[in-house]
Write a protein that holds these residues in place. Structure first.
Motif, mmCIF file in Angstrom:
data_model
loop_
_atom_site.group_PDB
_atom_site.id
_atom_site.type_symbol
_atom_site.label_atom_id
_atom_site.label_comp_id
_atom_site.label_asym_id
_atom_site.label_seq_id
_atom_site.Cartn_x
_atom_site.Cartn_y
_atom_site.Cartn_z
ATOM 1 N N SER A 79 10.816 -39.070 -20.547
ATOM 2 C CA SER A 79 10.614 -37.618 -20.497
ATOM 3 C C SER A 79 10.470 -37.139 -19.060
ATOM 4 N N MET A 80 9.749 -37.880 -18.255
ATOM 5 C CA MET A 80 9.571 -37.538 -16.843
ATOM 6 C C MET A 80 10.889 -37.593 -16.094
ATOM 7 N N ALA A 81 11.656 -38.650 -16.321
ATOM 8 C CA ALA A 81 12.915 -38.845 -15.595
ATOM 9 C C ALA A 81 13.956 -37.810 -15.980
ATOM 10 N N THR A 82 13.936 -37.381 -17.231
ATOM 11 C CA THR A 82 14.908 -36.391 -17.712
ATOM 12 C C THR A 82 14.834 -35.099 -16.900
ATOM 13 N N LYS A 83 13.651 -34.769 -16.443
ATOM 14 C CA LYS A 83 13.456 -33.527 -15.684
ATOM 15 C C LYS A 83 14.167 -33.547 -14.341
ATOM 16 N N THR A 84 14.429 -34.726 -13.787
ATOM 17 C CA THR A 84 15.096 -34.816 -12.486
ATOM 18 C C THR A 84 16.501 -35.402 -12.593
ATOM 19 N N GLY A 85 16.908 -35.779 -13.817
ATOM 20 C CA GLY A 85 18.228 -36.365 -13.997
ATOM 21 C C GLY A 85 18.286 -37.845 -13.660
ATOM 22 N N ALA A 86 17.136 -38.473 -13.516
ATOM 23 C CA ALA A 86 17.090 -39.898 -13.177
ATOM 24 C C ALA A 86 17.277 -40.759 -14.426
ATOM 25 N N LEU B 26 10.011 -40.308 -8.405
ATOM 26 C CA LEU B 26 10.872 -39.216 -8.859
ATOM 27 C C LEU B 26 10.746 -38.013 -7.933
ATOM 28 N N ASP B 27 9.527 -37.712 -7.487
ATOM 29 C CA ASP B 27 9.301 -36.561 -6.622
ATOM 30 C C ASP B 27 10.007 -36.688 -5.277
ATOM 31 N N MET B 28 10.192 -37.940 -4.799
ATOM 32 C CA MET B 28 10.856 -38.121 -3.504
ATOM 33 C C MET B 28 12.361 -38.343 -3.637
ATOM 34 N N GLY B 29 12.879 -38.244 -4.868
ATOM 35 C CA GLY B 29 14.321 -38.277 -5.045
ATOM 36 C C GLY B 29 14.927 -39.559 -5.561
ATOM 37 N N PHE B 30 14.093 -40.496 -6.030
ATOM 38 C CA PHE B 30 14.639 -41.712 -6.624
ATOM 39 C C PHE B 30 15.488 -41.335 -7.835
ATOM 40 N N THR B 31 16.619 -42.012 -7.993
ATOM 41 C CA THR B 31 17.545 -41.665 -9.076
ATOM 42 C C THR B 31 17.403 -42.575 -10.281
ATOM 43 N N SER B 32 16.461 -43.494 -10.230
ATOM 44 C CA SER B 32 16.228 -44.406 -11.339
ATOM 45 C C SER B 32 14.817 -44.974 -11.227
#
Length: 288
Positions: free
Chosen positions: A121-128, A93-99
């Motif tokens: 919950s983690m993915a929601t923060k980045t829109g993944a 997620l930190d490097m920009g993975f979208t899923s």
């Protein structure tokens, strides 16, 4: 163009097709998949599994995958496949993975449920987007194991009623179901239970179903799985095998005393994988 899993699943649902999800743990595979998708003008998912870390670190290949997706002419989802720890999911997620896919299939139902909630919950923060697995395909993502046939008693088929509760409580975007497929090379013809897919869909407001262990499934069974509601197909083993066969053909074509070049071998593998991927993409998109 960079897309989330939700983005490409929406396209798949509208067209009643499945989107191919291909492991790209090297540059040749990444080139093969992106070029194939662009030539066919189809959305695609490129993915990296945690078990591939010994081949190349996620920290190295991950940013390259994200950059390639951004530059592509078609929607490309960058997906972490079979993430086994929440810490590893966070790296992606930190490097920009979208899923991301959290794989808690070897844990108890309760542990899988709770960790999947945390992943969402983690993915929601980045829109993944988030995929999870319920049930077990038997052999792990690496294909390790002695048997991939119908007698694999480590398989646990997905319970549609349990899936309903799991999807509602976690809020995941896609569900990997166990309905008869297995990771790795098939030693016997798989017998797939398409009613599992249909029933999970019916009880979960048509959540996109993911087929793992897609390599080696017959064309007829792919069509049946897609008609039942499969919207994402993970595919790597036979793609990888095609690249290996191409390298062997190149090596055998070099006459004694002539130089053998790694660059020529890698290009042969890339081109062969591209053709294999294109054939798979056409099959998943019901183009032939």
């Amino acid at each position: 163009m960079l897309a989330t899993l939700n983005d490409v699943m929406k396209i798949a649902e509208e067209k009643k097709i499945a989107v191919g999800s291909f492991n790209t743990p090297n540059l040749e595979a990444l080139q093969a998949v992106i070029e194939a998708a662009e030539e066919l003008d189809l959305p695609v998912i490129i993915q990296f599994a945690q078990c591939h870390e010994p081949w190349i670190p996620l920290a190295m290949i991950g940013p390259i995958m994200v950059n390639a997706a951004k530059k592509s002419k078609v929607p490309v989802c960058v997906h972490l496949d079979h993430g086994e720890t929440l810490e590893y999911l966070q790296q992606a997620l930190d490097m920009g993975f979208t899923s991301i896919m959290y794989d808690g299939s070897t844990l108890s139902y309760e542990e899988n449920l709770e960790n999947t909630k945390r992943a969402v919950s983690m993915a929601t923060k980045t829109g993944a987007s988030v995929e999870a697995e319920l049930g077990s395909m038997g052999r792990r993502e690496s294909g390790a194991g002695d048997d991939s046939g119908e007698n694999d008693d480590t398989k646990i088929y997905t319970d549609p009623h349990q899936a309903k509760v799991f999807v509602e409580e976690t809020g995941i975007d896609a569900l990997a179901c166990s309905f008869g497929t297995t990771h790795g090379i098939y030693l016997t013809q798989p017998k797939l239970d398409f009613d599992v897919v249909k029933n999970v869909r019916a009880l979960t407001e048509q959540i996109p179903i993911v087929m793992h262990g897609g390599s080696g499934v017959s064309r007829e069974d792919y069509r049946k799985a897609i008609e039942a509601g499969t919207r994402k197909v993970n595919y790597f083993t036979y793609m990888d095998k095609s690249g290996g066969n191409a390298v062997a053909e190149y090596v055998n074509s070099v006459k004694e005393g002539e130089p053998l070049f790694f660059s020529s071998a890698s290009m042969a593998a890339r081109d062969a994988m591209k053709e294999n991927v294109k054939a798979a993409m056409k099959m998943f998109a019901l183009m032939d």
